[in-house]
Design a protein around this motif. Structure first.
Motif, PDB file in Angstrom:
ATOM      1  N   LEU A 361       0.825  -1.202   0.000  1.00 49.62           N
ATOM      2  CA  LEU A 361       0.000   0.000   0.000  1.00 49.62           C
ATOM      3  C   LEU A 361       0.868   1.266   0.000  1.00 49.62           C
ATOM      4  O   LEU A 361       1.902   1.325   0.664  1.00 49.62           O
ATOM      5  N   ALA A 362       0.415   2.243  -0.736  1.00 51.16           N
ATOM      6  CA  ALA A 362       1.089   3.539  -0.710  1.00 51.16           C
ATOM      7  C   ALA A 362       0.873   4.215   0.637  1.00 51.16           C
ATOM      8  O   ALA A 362      -0.126   3.970   1.326  1.00 51.16           O
ATOM      9  N   ALA A 363       1.804   5.088   1.008  1.00 49.15           N
ATOM     10  CA  ALA A 363       1.747   5.727   2.330  1.00 49.15           C
ATOM     11  C   ALA A 363       0.516   6.588   2.508  1.00 49.15           C
ATOM     12  O   ALA A 363       0.045   6.786   3.633  1.00 49.15           O
ATOM     13  N   TYR A 397      -3.220   1.783  12.471  1.00 53.64           N
ATOM     14  CA  TYR A 397      -3.251   3.147  13.012  1.00 53.64           C
ATOM     15  C   TYR A 397      -1.829   3.672  13.199  1.00 53.64           C
ATOM     16  O   TYR A 397      -1.503   4.817  12.854  1.00 53.64           O
ATOM     17  N   GLU A 398      -0.972   2.810  13.758  1.00 52.45           N
ATOM     18  CA  GLU A 398       0.401   3.223  14.038  1.00 52.45           C
ATOM     19  C   GLU A 398       1.173   3.479  12.745  1.00 52.45           C
ATOM     20  O   GLU A 398       1.956   4.436  12.663  1.00 52.45           O
ATOM     21  N   ARG A 399       0.936   2.638  11.741  1.00 50.23           N
ATOM     22  CA  ARG A 399       1.747   2.736  10.518  1.00 50.23           C
ATOM     23  C   ARG A 399       1.236   3.806   9.558  1.00 50.23           C
ATOM     24  O   ARG A 399       2.025   4.539   8.945  1.00 50.23           O
ATOM     25  N   PHE A 400      -0.106   3.941   9.402  1.00 48.39           N
ATOM     26  CA  PHE A 400      -0.655   4.853   8.408  1.00 48.39           C
ATOM     27  C   PHE A 400      -1.254   6.125   9.014  1.00 48.39           C
ATOM     28  O   PHE A 400      -1.543   7.078   8.298  1.00 48.39           O
ATOM     29  N   GLY A 401      -1.483   6.097  10.336  1.00 48.59           N
ATOM     30  CA  GLY A 401      -2.137   7.225  10.982  1.00 48.59           C
ATOM     31  C   GLY A 401      -3.619   6.976  11.113  1.00 48.59           C
ATOM     32  O   GLY A 401      -4.282   6.543  10.160  1.00 48.59           O
ATOM     33  N   ALA A 402      -4.162   7.242  12.284  1.00 46.26           N
ATOM     34  CA  ALA A 402      -5.571   6.963  12.549  1.00 46.26           C
ATOM     35  C   ALA A 402      -6.492   7.744  11.624  1.00 46.26           C
ATOM     36  O   ALA A 402      -7.602   7.291  11.307  1.00 46.26           O
ATOM     37  N   GLU A 403      -6.037   8.905  11.171  1.00 46.78           N
ATOM     38  CA  GLU A 403      -6.894   9.731  10.322  1.00 46.78           C
ATOM     39  C   GLU A 403      -7.086   9.118   8.930  1.00 46.78           C
ATOM     40  O   GLU A 403      -8.005   9.504   8.200  1.00 46.78           O
ATOM     41  N   ARG A 652       3.171  -3.814   8.739  1.00 46.60           N
ATOM     42  CA  ARG A 652       4.464  -3.601   8.071  1.00 46.60           C
ATOM     43  C   ARG A 652       4.530  -4.342   6.734  1.00 46.60           C
ATOM     44  O   ARG A 652       5.113  -3.835   5.774  1.00 46.60           O
ATOM     45  N   VAL A 653       3.925  -5.510   6.658  1.00 45.02           N
ATOM     46  CA  VAL A 653       3.896  -6.231   5.381  1.00 45.02           C
ATOM     47  C   VAL A 653       2.985  -5.513   4.390  1.00 45.02           C
ATOM     48  O   VAL A 653       3.335  -5.333   3.217  1.00 45.02           O
TER      49      VAL A 653
END
Length: 951
Positions: A361-363, A397-403, A652-653
């Motif tokens: 997935l893109a950031a 949430y941690e990797r992409f942000g909850a928003e 992370r994957v």
């Protein structure tokens, strides 16, 4: 002579060999003390300064049942890593935590009952999560790595003493204490024994635990295979620990012996050294052993043999040499290294099943996350208590942000209306959750389940809206708004008191049963219906006349799960559906699965998400394979329940921080129609596992994709006297650093009898940067190409061409070559010299193998209500025979024919009345010469042990 320090007995002299020290200690123990050692909870011998000892500490994927510990992925997830170095390091970490925990709590034992090496032959087996693979080579490799880690590297003293489970051919929970696995000799040697043998031969195994079931009609706890096979594989003393309650099962459930004294003596003489029965109360087992001695069924020398094996383990664990034990001061517990290892294992266990390019997935992806497992970190029966946890949702949430992440669990929101017009209601608790949180804030399910200090459910005019979770097969759970599940305590009242479903008997599951215009609500744990009483909601009394009657409820649906899914998915860039199982429900110890299908409720959620957004990714988090249609999905992944770091690893994957490189450790089938019966253990005859399966799998054994690509080349082979040497190169031809799992298979090109379609002989997991190349070399022993020749009762290498196949899965073969191997040519069966053992057939129909006697040997019998057919190929009658004999018991008939022709001989067997082990030999005239296929037909409940021929 060796000089001992003054007043120091030889068994305390660390300079003497263990064998001499054990000899000395045995002479000092009284008979009563030695008998006491035979129970799981061996008492202390204070006069000799010997402490109490307990066999059995569960540590399948972390220390279990002893409170907070590092929780690693389930065993099947460790198998999916295909990484022996990683699994060895996990074993080291687990054994360090065992030692550290024992320093604080002497209830923690050093005799580890792990790993489980039963092969994952059938994906509906309830304990699928406990094994490593359907393949014996991969299973033994992973098991050997784990036991080496548990044992430690010290040449003398072991950090812990691992025991392999469960000996033998144990793959069903249905009737597990009374069912018999019919295992023909080829399957026994080529399949079931192999997983145990290679681990034992590696030298890091302290013993085995027999399984509850019978094999070929004889309980595993009196199996001659312990003596004939297991103890021949090593010079070390092996400790055989019974499974819990199994000694009593021999009489109480299996009815194999008439008395417990007979059963106990037979177990001990067969090789069982430690009896796990009646919990901590050893008095009954001691009485049985003493009774067996008094009746002449046992000798003190036989007791000494068992005690010697126990003491051998205790000496190796350093118990008698605390000053020399290098592991005595181990304090490693919940260290940063252990946490990092748990995350590494969870990442390496993830298998990418398919990917149409949506992953990674893109950031800036806007992500909709749905599913019953999305915000869960499920544990199983053999997990420790979580010190840390990470759910998929928390990881995202941690990797992409909850928003950027929106979540809908997708459960049905319901209220339950009574016949009086009121609704079930959860009263607010006066005691806070802080009171039930353990160390590090971990919520301990053991402290929540069964609580009686919380108020029972009641009814009121508005009621509580529950999350109704349908786990399929009519099993559902109900969760209150505060996150706690409805549970039934010993007093029979319903409370919102459990953090998760769990326990040996799960008290959090219910069934809705249509009744009139509504439903009865049955509590599965007690089997009773829910009723509404004046003092609260409870299950009905056992005596229906004694109290309140079952209530009829109307199910009011406030929102369906699919509606919540649709609401959040249509505008997302990508939808992630997290589906799977709860390891305590519908497939667990004591309960096999009914089907491969995904639960219907989760299928509905998946369909709703896919209909709303074509960029839907399925993440299956489960203890076993599913038959799920992934063809319309953008991507699909699978991981076992990944322990404390599961969510972080998955995120992370998905984000591409880690390229997935897990591989399936078992075949994923397209439908239930591809499966044999659960109790059909003949992997050869019924074409089971990737070794023999001739259909098209949903995903093959060894399958797993990557975010990069690899090329294979430069395959070379060289045959020496003892081994086949193979090498090839792998190159990362993509632009992402990733692991690749190189797999080497073989197959006999023109075998004389059924052999595997292909069979794993070696594998290696390697990390390659973009453009990097590595040469992999393997030394494959020639015995890996052998098969069990029933005509001679031994291993044989068939000469001829063998194909070698190197690739990324059992079906994704990149390189192949053919190698001729010398061997021993086959020959017709010498029936004039050896006759035919009943169980040494080539093919059968309607026949099962049973015990020839209670002590040893096999016979065959027709399965109940059927005529049995047996085929023995290429039988050499030489210049001719004139008589044939059958050794049989019971009653019925045996018919013999050659090459499928007319019946040449018939034996009528009359019931002797002396039981199934009273054999007689009957002869009749028959004329045959040359080489023929022998066909036998069995009718009636007789047992055939042997057929002989003479001139």
């Amino acid at each position: 002579m060796t000089a001992h320090p003054p007043h120091t007995p030889p068994f305390r002299d660390a300079h003497l060999p263990f064998a001499k020290r054990i000899d000395d200690l045995l002479t000092r123990l009284t008979l009563d003390e030695k008998i006491g050692f035979l129970h799981q909870f061996a008492p202390a011998v204070e006069r000799l300064g010997i402490p109490a000892f307990r066999t059995g500490q569960e540590a399948l994927h972390g220390v279990a049942w002893m409170g907070p510990a590092t929780v690693f992925p389930q065993a099947v997830g460790l198998g999916a890593t295909w990484n022996t170095d990683l699994v060895r390091r996990i074993g080291e970490a687990v054994s360090q935590e065992v030692r550290a925990m024992r320093a604080r709590d002497d209830r923690v034992g050093l005799n580890i009952w792990a790993p489980t090496v039963n092969l994952l032959r059938h994906p509906l087996w309830g304990r699928n999560e406990e094994g490593y693979s359907e393949d014996p080579k991969l299973t033994s490799a992973i098991a050997t790595a784990y036991t080496r880690g548990l044992r430690g590297d010290h040449p003398t003293y072991w950090r812990t003493a691992p025991v392999l489970k469960h000996w033998l051919a144990h793959n069903n929970e249905t009737d597990r204490a009374i069912s018999s696995s019919s295992v023909r000799p080829r399957v026994l040697h080529e399949y079931d024994l192999r997983a145990f043998r290679e681990a034992v031969e590696a030298g890091a195994v302290a013993g085995v635990m027999p399984a509850y079931n019978l094999v070929n009609g004889r309980p595993n706890h009196v199996s001659p295979y312990l003596r004939e096979h297991l103890r021949t594989w090593t010079d070390e003393e092996l400790l055989v620990c019974s499974d819990a309650g199994a000694p009593s099962n021999l009489v109480d459930h299996e009815h194999y012996f008439d008395t417990h004294e007979e059963a106990t003596a037979a177990s001990l003489r067969a090789g069982v050294d430690s009896f796990t029965d009646h919990g901590t109360d050893s008095s009954q087992m001691i009485a049985r052993i003493q009774g067996a001695l008094d009746q002449g069924l046992l000798t003190e020398a036989e007791i000494d043999t068992a005690v010697r094996r126990q003491l051998s383990v205790r000496f190796r664990l350093g118990e008698f040499d605390p000053r020399h034990d290098p592991h005595a001061g181990v304090t490693d517990f919940d260290t940063p290294a252990h946490r990092a290892l748990a995350q590494e294992a969870a990442e390496q266990a993830i298998v990418l099943l398919r990917n149409d390019g949506v992953l990674p997935l893109a950031a800036d992806t806007r992500l909709a996350v749905v599913g019953l497992l999305a915000d869960e970190c499920k544990l199983d029966w053999y997990s420790g208590t979580l010190l840390h946890r990470s759910t998929p949702l928390e990881g995202l949430y941690e990797r992409f942000g909850a928003e950027r992440v929106e979540f809908a669990e997708g459960v049905d929101r319901v209220r339950l209306k009574t016949s009086a017009g009121t609704f079930l209601h959860v009263l607010a608790s006066e005691s806070g959750e802080d009171e039930v949180r353990g160390a590090e804030g971990a919520l301990d399910p053991a402290l929540l389940a069964g609580r009686t200090d919380l108020p029972p459910l009641t009814t009121d005019a508005t009621g509580t809206e529950f999350a109704l979770i349908d786990w399929d097969e009519g099993v559902l759970t109900l969760r209150a708004p505060d996150g706690r599940y409805l549970s039934v305590a010993e007093d029979g009242y319903l409370r919102a008191s459990a953090d998760q479903p769990g326990g040996w008997v799960v008290q959090e599951t219910f069934r809705l049963e249509p009744h009139g215009s509504g439903h009865l609500l049955r509590h599965i744990g007690t089997g009773r219906h829910v009723c509404v009483a004046a003092d609260g909601v409870k299950v009905a009394d056992e005596n229906p006349e004694a109290g309140a009657k079952p209530e009829t409820f109307e199910l009011i649906i406030a929102e369906r799960g699919e509606d919540a899914v649709t609401r959040i998915t249509s505008e997302a860039d990508v939808v992630l559906v997290v589906a799977g199982n709860d390891p305590h429900l519908n497939g667990r110890e004591t309960e096999d699965r009914a089907s491969l299908r995904l639960p219907a409720h989760q299928e509905r959620l998946l369909r709703a998400a896919r209909a709303a957004n074509p960029r839907t990714v399925l993440a299956l988090v489960s203890a076993y394979p599913y038959a799920v249609d992934t063809s319309g999905l953008a991507a699909a992944l699978w991981t076992a329940h990944g322990g404390q770091a599961a969510g972080t690893a998955l995120a992370r994957v998905l984000a591409g921080d880690v390229s997935p490189a897990g591989r399936l450790p078992q075949t994923w089938y397209e439908s239930d129609a591809d499966l044999p019966g659960l109790l059909d253990y003949d992997v050869i005859g019924s074409r089971q596992t990737y070794l023999y399966f001739e259909g098209t799998p949903l995903f093959p054994f060894g399958h797993g994709l990557s975010y990069t690509s690899f090329s294979y080349g430069d395959l070379t082979t060289r045959v020496t006297e003892e081994a086949l040497h193979v090498s090839f190169t792998i190159t990362n031809t993509g632009d992402v650093t990733s692991d690749e799992v190189a797999q080497l298979y073989t197959r006999a090109i023109d075998p004389a009898l059924p052999r595997p379609r292909r069979e794993l002989v070696a594998h290696r997991r390697v990390t390659l940067a973009p453009g990097a190349q590595e040469e992999l070399s393997f030394e494959v022993p020639l015995r890996a190409f052998e098969f069990w020749d029933v005509t001679q009762g031994r291993w044989r290498l068939e000469p001829g061409p063998y194909e070698l196949l190197a690739g990324a899965s059992s079906e994704d073969i990149r390189l192949r070559t053919t190698v001729p191997l010398d061997g021993e040519p086959g020959a017709p069966r010498p029936v004039c010299q050896r006759g035919l053992e009943g169980a040494d057939f080539d093919e059968q129909s309607g026949v099962e193998i049973v015990d020839r006697t209670r002590v040893a040997g096999d016979a065959v019998t027709a399965t109940e209500g059927r005529a049995g057919e047996l085929l023995y190929r290429d039988c050499d009658f030489g210049d001719g025979v004139t008589e044939a004999t059958v050794t049989v018991s019971g009653e019925g008939s045996v018919e013999l024919s050659l090459d499928g022709g007319a019946v040449l001989a018939t034996w009528q067997v009359a019931e002797s009345g002396s039981g199934p082990y009273d054999y007689t030999t009957l002869g009749t005239g028959v004329g045959a010469e040359g080489v023929h296929d022998v066909h036998l037909r069995l009718r009636g409940p007789l047992r055939l042990a042997h057929v002989g021929f003479s001139g």
